[in-house]
Scaffold this active site. Sequence first.
Site, PDB file in Angstrom:
ATOM      1  N   ALA A 166       3.036  -6.852  -0.107  1.00  0.00           N
ATOM      2  CA  ALA A 166       3.622  -6.950   1.239  1.00  0.00           C
ATOM      3  C   ALA A 166       3.974  -5.563   1.735  1.00  0.00           C
ATOM      4  O   ALA A 166       4.649  -4.798   1.032  1.00  0.00           O
ATOM      5  CB  ALA A 166       4.871  -7.828   1.231  1.00  0.00           C
ATOM      6  N   CYS A 167       3.503  -5.206   2.932  1.00  0.00           N
ATOM      7  CA  CYS A 167       3.865  -3.935   3.562  1.00  0.00           C
ATOM      8  C   CYS A 167       4.592  -4.232   4.871  1.00  0.00           C
ATOM      9  O   CYS A 167       4.572  -5.366   5.351  1.00  0.00           O
ATOM     10  CB  CYS A 167       2.628  -3.071   3.803  1.00  0.00           C
ATOM     11  SG  CYS A 167       1.487  -3.709   5.049  1.00  0.00           S
ATOM     12  N   PRO A 168       5.256  -3.241   5.469  1.00  0.00           N
ATOM     13  CA  PRO A 168       6.063  -3.509   6.666  1.00  0.00           C
ATOM     14  C   PRO A 168       5.299  -4.147   7.813  1.00  0.00           C
ATOM     15  O   PRO A 168       5.814  -5.051   8.469  1.00  0.00           O
ATOM     16  CB  PRO A 168       6.587  -2.113   7.047  1.00  0.00           C
ATOM     17  CG  PRO A 168       6.649  -1.386   5.752  1.00  0.00           C
ATOM     18  CD  PRO A 168       5.464  -1.873   4.968  1.00  0.00           C
ATOM     19  N   THR A 179      -1.156  -4.340   2.747  1.00  0.00           N
ATOM     20  CA  THR A 179      -0.959  -5.597   2.024  1.00  0.00           C
ATOM     21  C   THR A 179      -2.254  -6.058   1.366  1.00  0.00           C
ATOM     22  O   THR A 179      -2.282  -6.420   0.183  1.00  0.00           O
ATOM     23  CB  THR A 179      -0.448  -6.678   2.997  1.00  0.00           C
ATOM     24  OG1 THR A 179       0.825  -6.275   3.516  1.00  0.00           O
ATOM     25  CG2 THR A 179      -0.295  -8.021   2.293  1.00  0.00           C
TER      26      THR A 179
END
Length: 493
Positions: free
Chosen positions: A8-10, A16
């Site tokens: 999960a990335c921002p 991701t």
Amino acid sequence: MKYVAVTACPTGIAHTYMAAEALEQAAKAAGDEVLVETQGSAGSTPLSAADIAAADAVIFAADVGVRDRDRFAGKPVVEASVKQAINDAAGLLGRAKDAAAEQPAGAPEPAGASESAAEEPELASKVFAGTGFGTRLRQWLMTGVSYMIPFVAAGGLLIALSFALGGYQITDAPPVTGNFDAASLVSWAALFNQIGTLAFEFLVPVLAGFIAFAIADRPAIAPGFVGGAVAVTVGAGFLGGLVAGLLAGAVIAGLKRIKVPRGVAGIMPVVVLPLLGSLVVGALMFVLIGKPIAVAMAALTGWLTGLSGANAALLGALLGAMIAFDMGGPINKVAYTFAVGGLSIGTTASLEIMAAVMAAGMVPPLALALASAVRGKLFSPAERASGRAAWLLGASFITEGAIPFAAGDPLRVIPSIVIGSATTGALSMTFGATLRAPHGGIFVTPLVGNPLAYLAAIVVGVVVAAVAVLFAKQLGRPAVEQPAPEAAAAVPA
């Protein structure tokens, strides 16, 4: 070995899925099995309980809070950033294997761990265990930004589309509730503008609410939203939302430490904590904190409005360099968040900043795609394949498309793309190109103010970066690429 992983990335767009692919390929190469849950913007298919139960270890490659982390209780866990997973997936799998050997899946936790988890399960579920305050702070802020971006995208694109259809005077149109004509293009433009404006009004409350959520979980959402709404009311804006979210999270985390009777504990998360938190945060934002931040925001707005000439170009160059430096990492996100936050201000200078940041973010993948197409011999077969995909990634404002090149040759690639993106950022600001859309790359060019100059800035930056990359690679080509006789002749006697 069998692993399960969550990435999960921002923004939930590129890192991701790149991290998931890297883990899958590394596991396949090692003869292991990994099942990855990508908690990205396209949604995710949760790992099944059976898959989690059968796993030897769990890998969290995330820059934001992992959702529903309690599912993995009792399993050996290895945590890292998405960038670490992309650059060294094999090493991450090795760490997971070591963790599985040290603590077999399902084994009891070390002494004291359960007590710590019981005291603060929500905090442990939102940040990496054992990390420093700076890392946790970044994760909290990025969690808020990740939930805010869909509102920015929806509102910004609708507003930009309304200007394209009805001109900038569409903001003066009467409410569509009583003046909508389905046959009128102006009415549709007004409708888009008013929906987009309403979406934008959620930006600061959503940012504050989910920063608070990242710190202290669901009981902190209401106080965070309330604090964000107060920040908007008193004129504290985006900066006020950041402070309100951190304040709400800290207040709720503090209140949760208070021991209460068992009969009251059941209503604490849904009644007492949101009530007291909203009261405390709202009062502090109204009476003590909001006004000073509003003064600072007014000064920032005035500074942005007054930018021109060399100052504007310098800011554009700085933001462009930041966007390119780590290609979607923390420094990139700081520049992008600064630009997105300016959209809520709505001044011409803030729209110029958004245009400069997006233009600069397209440069690294496009430049490397161009360089690998022009001088393919300087790049490996894998890099040339990445270059073909980088055309679309760059055009879509997915700066991460440059990562495969930078990972293999960082000392040549990163300075080159930083120079190109800084050039584009400076030119875009100098030309006065504006943009309300926070994403979309080349495909939202019809919504850009001064589009020809905007495209020219991108082209110049791409050429500068591509030339710099090719020059750097020719200066220091590895000896294995050179013919043996020439290499021997080049060695001094």
